[in-house]
Scaffold this active site. Structure first.
Site, PDB file in Angstrom:
ATOM      1  N   LYS A  57      16.060 -10.282   1.348  1.00 47.05           N
ATOM      2  CA  LYS A  57      16.851  -9.946   0.163  1.00 47.05           C
ATOM      3  C   LYS A  57      17.476  -8.584   0.424  1.00 47.05           C
ATOM      4  O   LYS A  57      17.133  -7.935   1.425  1.00 47.05           O
ATOM      5  CB  LYS A  57      15.987  -9.940  -1.096  1.00 47.05           C
ATOM      6  CG  LYS A  57      14.893  -8.885  -1.066  1.00 47.05           C
ATOM      7  CD  LYS A  57      13.985  -8.961  -2.270  1.00 47.05           C
ATOM      8  CE  LYS A  57      14.549  -8.244  -3.466  1.00 47.05           C
ATOM      9  NZ  LYS A  57      13.553  -7.980  -4.518  1.00 47.05           N
ATOM     10  N   GLY A  72       0.808  -1.222   0.000  1.00 46.48           N
ATOM     11  CA  GLY A  72       0.000   0.000   0.000  1.00 46.48           C
ATOM     12  C   GLY A  72       0.840   1.270   0.000  1.00 46.48           C
ATOM     13  O   GLY A  72       0.573   2.189  -0.791  1.00 46.48           O
ATOM     14  N   LEU A 102       5.058  -5.634  -7.802  1.00 42.78           N
ATOM     15  CA  LEU A 102       6.326  -5.015  -7.378  1.00 42.78           C
ATOM     16  C   LEU A 102       7.139  -5.993  -6.539  1.00 42.78           C
ATOM     17  O   LEU A 102       6.591  -6.806  -5.808  1.00 42.78           O
ATOM     18  CB  LEU A 102       6.079  -3.728  -6.587  1.00 42.78           C
ATOM     19  CG  LEU A 102       5.421  -3.778  -5.205  1.00 42.78           C
ATOM     20  CD1 LEU A 102       6.413  -4.120  -4.107  1.00 42.78           C
ATOM     21  CD2 LEU A 102       4.763  -2.459  -4.899  1.00 42.78           C
ATOM     22  N   ARG A 159      25.323 -16.671  -1.021  1.00 38.58           N
ATOM     23  CA  ARG A 159      24.844 -15.994  -2.236  1.00 38.58           C
ATOM     24  C   ARG A 159      25.906 -15.980  -3.329  1.00 38.58           C
ATOM     25  O   ARG A 159      25.684 -15.414  -4.400  1.00 38.58           O
ATOM     26  CB  ARG A 159      24.464 -14.544  -1.919  1.00 38.58           C
ATOM     27  CG  ARG A 159      23.363 -14.391  -0.899  1.00 38.58           C
ATOM     28  CD  ARG A 159      22.010 -14.321  -1.568  1.00 38.58           C
ATOM     29  NE  ARG A 159      20.953 -14.103  -0.595  1.00 38.58           N
ATOM     30  CZ  ARG A 159      19.682 -13.954  -0.914  1.00 38.58           C
ATOM     31  NH1 ARG A 159      19.297 -13.987  -2.167  1.00 38.58           N
ATOM     32  NH2 ARG A 159      18.771 -13.795   0.000  1.00 38.58           N
ATOM     33  N   LYS A 169      -1.759 -13.686 -10.753  1.00 39.70           N
ATOM     34  CA  LYS A 169      -0.827 -13.213  -9.726  1.00 39.70           C
ATOM     35  C   LYS A 169      -0.203 -14.402  -8.979  1.00 39.70           C
ATOM     36  O   LYS A 169       1.012 -14.474  -8.775  1.00 39.70           O
ATOM     37  CB  LYS A 169      -1.588 -12.295  -8.757  1.00 39.70           C
ATOM     38  CG  LYS A 169      -0.889 -12.010  -7.459  1.00 39.70           C
ATOM     39  CD  LYS A 169       0.292 -11.094  -7.640  1.00 39.70           C
ATOM     40  CE  LYS A 169       1.056 -10.974  -6.345  1.00 39.70           C
ATOM     41  NZ  LYS A 169       2.092 -10.011  -6.335  1.00 39.70           N
ATOM     42  N   CYS A 190       5.481 -13.283  -0.148  1.00 38.65           N
ATOM     43  CA  CYS A 190       4.601 -13.785  -1.214  1.00 38.65           C
ATOM     44  C   CYS A 190       4.822 -15.226  -1.666  1.00 38.65           C
ATOM     45  O   CYS A 190       3.879 -15.998  -1.747  1.00 38.65           O
ATOM     46  CB  CYS A 190       4.717 -12.876  -2.438  1.00 38.65           C
ATOM     47  SG  CYS A 190       3.866 -11.319  -2.199  1.00 38.65           S
ATOM     48  N   GLU A 240      10.109  -6.135  -3.582  1.00 42.25           N
ATOM     49  CA  GLU A 240      10.723  -5.246  -2.601  1.00 42.25           C
ATOM     50  C   GLU A 240      12.177  -4.995  -2.985  1.00 42.25           C
ATOM     51  O   GLU A 240      12.838  -5.855  -3.555  1.00 42.25           O
ATOM     52  CB  GLU A 240      10.591  -5.857  -1.207  1.00 42.25           C
ATOM     53  CG  GLU A 240       9.149  -5.807  -0.743  1.00 42.25           C
ATOM     54  CD  GLU A 240       8.923  -6.537   0.574  1.00 42.25           C
ATOM     55  OE1 GLU A 240       9.853  -6.593   1.391  1.00 42.25           O
ATOM     56  OE2 GLU A 240       7.812  -7.049   0.749  1.00 42.25           O
TER      57      GLU A 240
END
Ligand code: UDX
Ligand code: ADP
Length: 466
Positions: free
Chosen positions: A341, A17, A169, A446, A222, A278, A171
């Site tokens: 991340k 939001g 989007l 990583r 989605k 997500c 992050e």
């Protein structure tokens, strides 16, 4: 009849939001944008004079908020009033996985969506377009519609139209993703409402990029976009393990396969497993829906994406223990990065949480540094308070948070890089080598540091997929 959208209300001032409304307000100075939330301290942070205290860390967010705040972007807890004034209401509340009841551990908990719909039903006036923005399981719009229509049936003055407009989007790149989206998806049944929302995006998005579909296709798309992205990460992570035992290098493999234009080069970095609010939630939802419709094989196919992700995180903890002579009891381990991340302070589902918990259970003392995550947040995630343990205290273990990389490396037996923050790519390995207790290990989950330089400074190194 709505004449023109002049006033927008967004329920939920979170990671979706907040940035989304900041960009809409920035691009549409003719529209008043009100972001409301029940959480007073979150709203206070959004309103804080010093922009470094915004509740979420996201590159380019502060200047974007600065341009519109007080002009046509407002943050408040005044849910009732702002719903009443709005022509269009976005629902951007949290939809975490249910922890109890039917569908626990898989289905999304829609209680916050439902309560928002009830608030809208109670306070909205005239004709209102309701846009679902939160990541939601398929057919949630149906629930929202039912709640709204029950109320509006009793009152001829009130009319609702529900649209699905999922947010894509990521992050860390939210502002850029919002300003230059690959596509904008609008699902709905009422062309007029769809066009009102389309008109907002047309202020900065080319019309070819705005897709319209029916409600369910939009909701499902989605879920599936996230499932496909997560699947790519689990695929590459599964191969990282194979590379480690065969002598291949995952980076070389990623590059080689990514140059096939059918595969494409993005989202092929192996790491400690995906985190964020997500991916896991959406796949669990997908598994739940498939099981609900009796598609057991499809459900178990997608469940494997999560299984590999969990396995990758457990695998890393075991590798650390194994390399430190099979025990980390009373050893000190520096942890670099706690967010899921780089470029975000969000820790939801961060692989750092499970890896740190595993290491603490094995008896290690952790020295954790993240450039944006607060000590309070780490305490919530690790479900324990920070505790300084003195040397040779073999009965005690736990964690503390540190001010910088070098603080985290002090007297440590190992340093574990979990998040790919830019500053971790520029570490002074000579300085680190002098601070650590030999034989010192670096675990680079990583694969972002230069192995040769680390080795040259007398440290041992393990890198993912290498
Ligand atoms: C994701 C989707 O990208 C976005 O479209 C959706 O709206 C929300 O979910 P987000 O979770 O914010 O966005 O970040 P993303 O960049 O997708 O990364 C998710 C996780 O995958 C992170 O833990 C990241 O470290 C990991 N990842 C990503 C990898 O391990 N390797 C990669 O190559 C890419
Ligand atoms: P996301 O990543 O989806 O944006 P967040 O958890 O960051 O999720 O943000 C969701 C926000 O929604 C939280 O700040 C929460 O307080 C707010 N919220 C949840 N339910 C309501 C409600 N009924 N009215 C207003 N705000 C709500």
């Amino acid at each position: 009849m709505i004449d023109k959208i002049k006033n927008i209300c967004c329920i939920g001032a979170g990671y979706v939001g907040g940035p989304t409304m900041a960009v809409i307000a920035d691009k549409c100075p003719h529209i008043q944008v009100n972001v409301v939330d029940v959480n007073q301290s979150r709203i206070n942070s959004w309103n804080s004079e010093d922009l470094k205290y915004l509740p979420i860390y996201e590159p380019e967010l502060a200047p974007t908020v600065k341009r519109s705040r007080g002009r046509n972007l407002h943050f408040s807890t005044n849910v009732e009033e702002k719903i009443r004034e709005a022509d269009m209401i976005f629902i951007s509340v949290n939809t975490p996985t249910k922890i109890s009841g039917i569908g626990a551990g898989q289905a999304s908990d829609l209680k916050w969506v439902e309560s928002s719909a009830r608030q809208i039903a109670k306070y909205a006036q005239g004709e209102t377009i309701v846009v679902e923005k939160s990541t939601l399981p398929v057919k949630t719009a149906e629930t929202i519609k039912k709640i709204l229509s029950t109320v509006s049936n009793n009152n001829k003055e009130i009319k609702f139209n529900v649209l699905s407009n999922p947010e894509f989007l990521a992050e860390g790149t939210a502002i850029n993703d919002l300003e230059n989206p690959d596509r904008v998806l609008i699902g709905g049944e009422n062309d007029e409402s769809i066009n009102y929302l389309k008109d907002i995006y047309l202020n900065w998005v080319e019309k070819e990029k705005i897709l319209t579909t029916n409600l369910w296709s939009s909701e499902l798309s989605k879920l599936i976009a996230n499932a496909f992205l997560a699947q790519r990460i689990s695929s590459i992570n599964s191969i990282s393990a194979l590379c480690e035992v065969t002598g291949a290098d995952i980076k070389e493999v990623s590059r080689a396969i990514g140059m096939d234009s059918r595969i494409g080069g993005k989202f092929l970095n192996s790491g400690p497993g995906f985190g964020g609010s997500c991916f896991k939630k959406d796949i669990l939802n997908l598994v739940y829906i498939c099981n609900y419709y009796g598609l057991k094989k499809v459900a178990s196919y997608w469940q494997k994406v999560i299984d590999i992700n969990d396995w990758q995180q457990e695998r890393i903890s075991s590798i650390i223990v194994k390399n430190l002579f099979g025990t980390i009891s009373s050893k000190t381990i520096g942890i670099l990065g706690f967010s899921f991340k780089a470029d975000t302070n969000d820790t939801r589902e961060s692989p750092a949480i499970s890896i740190c918990k595993d290491l603490i259970v094995e008896g290690a003392n952790l020295q954790i540094f993240d450039p944006q995550v607060s000590e309070d947040q780490i305490a919530i995630d690790l479900e324990s308070e920070p505790k300084k343990v003195s040397e040779n205290d073999f009965d005690n273990f736990g964690w503390i948070s540190c001010n910088d990389i070098y603080d985290a490396a002090k007297n440590a037996d190992a340093l574990v890089i979990i998040t790919e923050w830019e500053e971790f790519k520029k570490i002074d390995w000579q300085k680190i080598s002098n601070l650590m207790r030999p034989p010192s290990w670096v675990f680079d989950t990583r694969s972002i540091v230069n192995k040769k330089i680390v080795l040259k400074n007398g440290l041992n190194i393990w890198q993912i997929g290498n």
